[in-house]
Design an enzyme around this catalytic site. Structure first.
Site, mmCIF file in Angstrom:
data_model
loop_
_atom_site.group_PDB
_atom_site.id
_atom_site.type_symbol
_atom_site.label_atom_id
_atom_site.label_comp_id
_atom_site.label_asym_id
_atom_site.label_seq_id
_atom_site.Cartn_x
_atom_site.Cartn_y
_atom_site.Cartn_z
ATOM 1 N N CYS A 52 0.858 -1.176 0.000
ATOM 2 C CA CYS A 52 0.000 0.000 0.000
ATOM 3 C C CYS A 52 0.899 1.233 0.000
ATOM 4 C CB CYS A 52 -0.903 -0.005 1.230
ATOM 5 S SG CYS A 52 -1.848 1.532 1.424
ATOM 6 N N ASP A 59 -0.235 -5.880 0.339
ATOM 7 C CA ASP A 59 -1.485 -6.188 -0.343
ATOM 8 C C ASP A 59 -1.248 -7.453 -1.153
ATOM 9 O OD1 ASP A 59 -3.106 -3.990 0.481
ATOM 10 O OD2 ASP A 59 -2.067 -2.705 -0.951
ATOM 11 N N VAL A 74 6.247 -14.219 -23.984
ATOM 12 C CA VAL A 74 7.016 -13.744 -22.841
ATOM 13 C C VAL A 74 7.735 -14.939 -22.219
ATOM 14 C CG1 VAL A 74 5.158 -13.963 -21.109
ATOM 15 C CG2 VAL A 74 6.974 -12.280 -20.769
#
Length: 154
Positions: A52, A59, A74
């Protein structure tokens, strides 16, 4: 390793250090050997972590990334290191989720990409964030992301 589509990879097969932040993370890609076929690739990161930006508290999210590749795939270790670089990065849920999607879309130029960020509640409110590059392709099987509405996620 002989000269192949994998020759330019720097992180796979060797020791690597988790980048200090997402800006320092180096995504890597390889040519898609099935570029003439439309198909979906799904990455699931059920233990994504960021901070946060106001409190510094952790979080947690369950991320699901779907993409229909074009010329590029990727490389998964570089993706893992990129996502891990958010561990000490302060940003709101919306910023983390959309930033990841946008960076992947810009880097890979896929036919289509979406990300679902299913964030665990803090303060009693779960925040789910969804972003995609455009309409879902009709000709590719793209399953539901499989994360139910919040009722105690896990």
């Amino acid at each position: 390793m002989s000269d192949t589509i994998y020759s330019d990879l720097k992180q796979l097969g060797g020791a690597t250090v988790l980048p200090a932040n997402p800006d320092e993370a180096e995504l890597e890609r390889v040519q898609n050997p099935q570029a003439d076929t439309a198909y979906n690739v799904r990455f699931t990161a059920p233990e994504f972590t960021s901070l946060c930006p106001m409190t510094g508290q952790p979080d947690f999210a369950h991320l699901v990334i779907d993409y229909v590749p074009g010329e590029w795939l990727v490389e998964s270790k570089s993706l893992k290191l990129f996502l891990g670089a958010f561990r000490n990065h302060g940003a709101f849920h919306e910023d983390c989720t959309v930033s990841i999607g946008r960076r992947l879309a810009e880097f890979l130029a896929p036919q289509w990409l979406r990300i679902g960020g299913y964030w665990y509640p803090r303060g009693g409110i779960p925040i789910d964030v969804f972003w995609q590059t455009g309409p879902m392709p009709d000709s590719v099987w793209i399953p539901d992301q499989g994360v139910p509405p919040y009722r105690g996620r896990g």
